[in-house]
Design an enzyme around this catalytic site. Structure first.
Site, mmCIF file in Angstrom:
data_model
loop_
_atom_site.group_PDB
_atom_site.id
_atom_site.type_symbol
_atom_site.label_atom_id
_atom_site.label_comp_id
_atom_site.label_asym_id
_atom_site.label_seq_id
_atom_site.Cartn_x
_atom_site.Cartn_y
_atom_site.Cartn_z
ATOM 1 N N GLU A 173 91.361 76.686 82.838
ATOM 2 C CA GLU A 173 90.348 76.927 81.928
ATOM 3 C C GLU A 173 89.815 78.408 82.068
ATOM 4 O O GLU A 173 89.499 78.749 83.019
ATOM 5 C CB GLU A 173 89.653 75.787 81.613
ATOM 6 C CG GLU A 173 90.185 74.547 81.261
ATOM 7 C CD GLU A 173 89.280 73.303 81.292
ATOM 8 O OE1 GLU A 173 88.906 72.809 80.089
ATOM 9 O OE2 GLU A 173 88.594 73.049 82.044
ATOM 10 N N CYS A 228 84.646 84.129 81.613
ATOM 11 C CA CYS A 228 84.558 83.559 82.899
ATOM 12 C C CYS A 228 85.893 83.064 83.073
ATOM 13 O O CYS A 228 86.563 82.272 82.646
ATOM 14 C CB CYS A 228 83.637 82.479 82.499
ATOM 15 S SG CYS A 228 83.242 81.328 84.076
ATOM 16 N N CYS A 261 91.026 73.490 93.342
ATOM 17 C CA CYS A 261 90.070 74.146 94.104
ATOM 18 C C CYS A 261 90.273 73.434 95.463
ATOM 19 O O CYS A 261 90.134 72.054 95.515
ATOM 20 C CB CYS A 261 88.819 74.417 93.725
ATOM 21 S SG CYS A 261 87.920 75.292 94.913
ATOM 22 N N CYS A 316 83.306 71.186 96.330
ATOM 23 C CA CYS A 316 82.057 70.864 96.367
ATOM 24 C C CYS A 316 81.623 69.467 95.670
ATOM 25 O O CYS A 316 82.198 69.291 94.537
ATOM 26 C CB CYS A 316 81.111 71.966 95.860
ATOM 27 S SG CYS A 316 81.450 73.619 96.482
ATOM 28 N N CYS A 336 80.894 69.591 91.868
ATOM 29 C CA CYS A 336 81.730 70.406 90.779
ATOM 30 C C CYS A 336 82.885 69.808 90.518
ATOM 31 O O CYS A 336 83.497 68.959 91.361
ATOM 32 C CB CYS A 336 81.896 71.735 91.661
ATOM 33 S SG CYS A 336 83.114 72.806 90.578
ATOM 34 N N GLY A 364 88.393 77.472 90.873
ATOM 35 C CA GLY A 364 88.991 78.043 92.064
ATOM 36 C C GLY A 364 87.971 78.964 92.876
ATOM 37 O O GLY A 364 86.916 79.170 92.511
ATOM 38 N N GLU A 365 88.510 79.320 94.021
ATOM 39 C CA GLU A 365 87.427 79.931 94.842
ATOM 40 C C GLU A 365 88.160 81.297 95.305
ATOM 41 O O GLU A 365 89.242 81.518 95.696
ATOM 42 C CB GLU A 365 87.477 79.249 96.379
ATOM 43 C CG GLU A 365 87.054 79.925 97.655
ATOM 44 C CD GLU A 365 85.516 80.855 97.249
ATOM 45 O OE1 GLU A 365 84.728 80.334 96.739
ATOM 46 O OE2 GLU A 365 85.618 82.083 97.345
ATOM 47 N N SER A 423 82.223 85.621 92.545
ATOM 48 C CA SER A 423 81.258 84.848 93.146
ATOM 49 C C SER A 423 82.202 83.964 94.180
ATOM 50 O O SER A 423 83.316 83.626 94.009
ATOM 51 C CB SER A 423 80.776 83.755 92.170
ATOM 52 O OG SER A 423 80.089 82.707 92.424
ATOM 53 N N SER A 474 77.345 81.527 96.234
ATOM 54 C CA SER A 474 76.868 80.381 95.425
ATOM 55 C C SER A 474 76.119 79.628 96.895
ATOM 56 O O SER A 474 77.063 78.866 97.610
ATOM 57 C CB SER A 474 77.990 79.416 95.051
ATOM 58 O OG SER A 474 78.744 79.993 94.090
ATOM 59 N N LEU A 475 74.960 79.672 96.965
ATOM 60 C CA LEU A 475 73.922 79.088 98.004
ATOM 61 C C LEU A 475 73.811 77.546 97.962
ATOM 62 O O LEU A 475 74.180 77.029 98.740
ATOM 63 C CB LEU A 475 73.177 79.870 98.274
ATOM 64 C CG LEU A 475 72.349 79.702 99.524
ATOM 65 C CD1 LEU A 475 72.878 80.313 100.595
ATOM 66 C CD2 LEU A 475 70.744 80.354 99.306
ATOM 67 N N HIS A 476 73.227 77.083 96.852
ATOM 68 C CA HIS A 476 72.818 76.068 96.447
ATOM 69 C C HIS A 476 72.043 75.010 97.373
ATOM 70 O O HIS A 476 71.610 74.146 97.428
ATOM 71 C CB HIS A 476 74.133 75.192 96.154
ATOM 72 C CG HIS A 476 74.903 75.660 95.060
ATOM 73 N ND1 HIS A 476 74.330 76.606 93.976
ATOM 74 C CD2 HIS A 476 76.123 76.009 94.913
ATOM 75 C CE1 HIS A 476 75.292 77.133 93.281
ATOM 76 N NE2 HIS A 476 76.370 76.656 93.661
ATOM 77 N N CYS A 484 78.769 75.937 83.900
ATOM 78 C CA CYS A 484 79.107 75.954 85.329
ATOM 79 C C CYS A 484 79.455 74.646 85.948
ATOM 80 O O CYS A 484 78.974 73.906 85.696
ATOM 81 C CB CYS A 484 77.863 76.344 85.958
ATOM 82 S SG CYS A 484 77.169 77.987 85.492
HETATM 83 N N1 SAH Z 1 84.194 79.023 94.098
HETATM 84 C C1 SAH Z 1 83.449 79.970 93.390
HETATM 85 C C2 SAH Z 1 83.641 80.692 92.065
HETATM 86 C C3 SAH Z 1 83.044 79.363 91.081
HETATM 87 S S1 SAH Z 1 81.556 79.983 90.179
HETATM 88 C C4 SAH Z 1 82.116 79.885 94.098
HETATM 89 O O1 SAH Z 1 81.580 78.505 94.357
HETATM 90 O O2 SAH Z 1 81.028 80.646 93.594
HETATM 91 C C5 SAH Z 1 80.946 78.603 89.565
HETATM 92 C C6 SAH Z 1 79.449 78.430 89.813
HETATM 93 O O3 SAH Z 1 79.002 77.271 89.274
HETATM 94 C C7 SAH Z 1 79.180 78.279 91.200
HETATM 95 O O4 SAH Z 1 78.081 78.907 91.820
HETATM 96 C C8 SAH Z 1 79.262 76.744 91.367
HETATM 97 O O5 SAH Z 1 78.655 76.355 92.608
HETATM 98 C C9 SAH Z 1 78.670 76.424 90.229
HETATM 99 N N2 SAH Z 1 78.746 74.872 89.975
HETATM 100 C C10 SAH Z 1 79.583 74.037 90.237
HETATM 101 N N3 SAH Z 1 79.070 72.937 89.700
HETATM 102 C C11 SAH Z 1 78.184 73.023 88.975
HETATM 103 C C12 SAH Z 1 77.480 72.063 88.162
HETATM 104 N N4 SAH Z 1 77.775 70.941 88.021
HETATM 105 N N5 SAH Z 1 76.273 72.574 87.610
HETATM 106 C C13 SAH Z 1 75.884 73.790 87.703
HETATM 107 N N6 SAH Z 1 76.675 74.745 88.444
HETATM 108 C C14 SAH Z 1 77.714 74.199 89.099
#
Ligand code: SAH
Length: 342
Positions: free
Chosen positions: A92, A105, A112, A116, A119, A159-160, A191, A214-216, A333
């Protein structure tokens, strides 16, 4: 002989291929111009090429295509396109409109590996890496079939990106090359969930392309639970790689921090996040969690996001809240699953 997809070739490589079939290398620039400046993907429509040459070209080359299966438009203007790849895999691509900014995007993999916990993109496992051609085709489709004038390009789809480093970096170079798409590097953002070798190679690439991490989670225990990548590349190692990334040449980083209600939004989390942001001189993008059906996580309230933001601001951190757009069409996202029903 196997035919080659022209969209997988850099200009110099294409010139060499043409030389092999005894054709002048300037033809490569003409063909690049048709594909990347005009969006023409049919040799017969390239009317400044002699007919005999077009026939010869078609014997050695083709122009790869991805097939749009479904297009959805959100009430907020966001669009999502589901594409079928030549082997049947699905990906997508999203177009996000926000004032004058129109952001594409892009996906880099079908599925992937990193899966995570919050996700959708890894929920059905990993299928395969996208080729350079498949990455560029997403942009060409939005630009020429849907006629969107994009201003920004983010590798934040499925994907990553750094798990497909070679093709992603080649695609970035093609996007940036004046002979191909000619997109300014500062309009492109990659990212990563924290793949350290990718961060190191990306610095060496030497383009002024933006990098987001993407720290989170701002502590290792929580990051281990939310992001499997943390087991391979620990938070402390990641932060060291980021320090190295910003050293010497004035590069900046953005930290993406998705707020999950009651999981990563305590005062201690804010303190730890501020410490990391200061250490890396990084901006922080706060993203509210977008709901994924079947997952137990909760989205923060709007007011909680404001409090989170103002607490970071008080600590002197440069922070913005990134509105997640396209939720009604599962285009926000983390919501890209790459399935016919999504
Ligand atoms: N794999 C890469 C590229 C994906 S970017 C990465 O992790 O950076 C997509 C972004 O959306 C990432 O920051 C991811 O962590 C975030 N994301 C994933 N699931 C999400 C969700 N349910 N709500 C908000 N952000 C989310």
């Amino acid at each position: 002989m196997d035919k080659k997809d022209i969209k997988n070739l850099a200009l110099e490589e294409f010139k060499q291929e043409l030389e092999k079939i005894s054709e002048p290398s300037y033809r490569a620039e003409q063909i690049f111009s048709w594909i990347y400046k005009k969006g023409i993907e049919d040799f017969d429509a390239m009317d400044n090429l002699p007919k005999s040459f077009r026939n010869k070209l078609a014997q050695s080359f083709y122009i790869g295509a991805i097939k749009p299966l479904k297009r959805l438009k959100s009430i907020d203007g966001t669009e999502k396109v589901l594409f079928e790849l030549s082997d049947g895999n699905l990906i997508e691509t999203v177009l996000i409109c926000s004032g004058k900014r129109k952001t594409a995007c892009l996906s880099t993999q079908a599925g992937c590996k990193y899966a995570c916990a919050f996700c959708a993109s890894g929920m059905n496992g990993f299928k395969r890496n996208l080729s350079v051609s498949e990455i560029l085709s997403q942009i060409l489709y939005l630009a020429y079939s849907l006629k969107h004038g994009m201003t920004n390009f983010v590798f934040m789809g499925m994907g990553e990106p750094f798990d497909n480093y070679e093709n992603v970096s080649r695609a970035v170079r093609m996007m940036n090359s004046p002979k191909a798409m000619g997109i300014a590097a500062r309009r492109i953002t990659v990212s990563t969930s924290g793949i350290i070798p990718g961060i190191e190679k990306f610095k060496e690439l030497g383009l002024q392309v933006n990098l987001s991490i993407s720290l989170h989670a701002a502590n290792s225990g929580l990051r281990d639970k939310l992001m499997s990548v943390n087991k391979k590349y620990s938070l402390e190692e990641l932060l060291k790689a980021c320090e190295n990334y910003i050293s010497n040449d004035g590069r900046m980083l953005t930290l993406e921090y998705m707020v999950l209600k009651d999981i990563n939004d305590s005062q201690k989390d804010i303190d730890d996040l501020a410490k990391i942001a200061r250490r890396l001189k990084a901006k922080v993008n706060i993203i509210p969690y977008s709901n994924i059906p079947g997952l137990e996580f909760k989205s923060p309230l709007k007011k909680d996001i404001e409090i989170f933001k103002s607490n970071l601001l008080k600590k002197g951190i440069n922070v913005i809240v990134r509105e997640s757009k396209g939720k009604d069409i599962m285009a926000a996202c983390g919501q890209l699953a790459g399935t016919l029903t999504s």
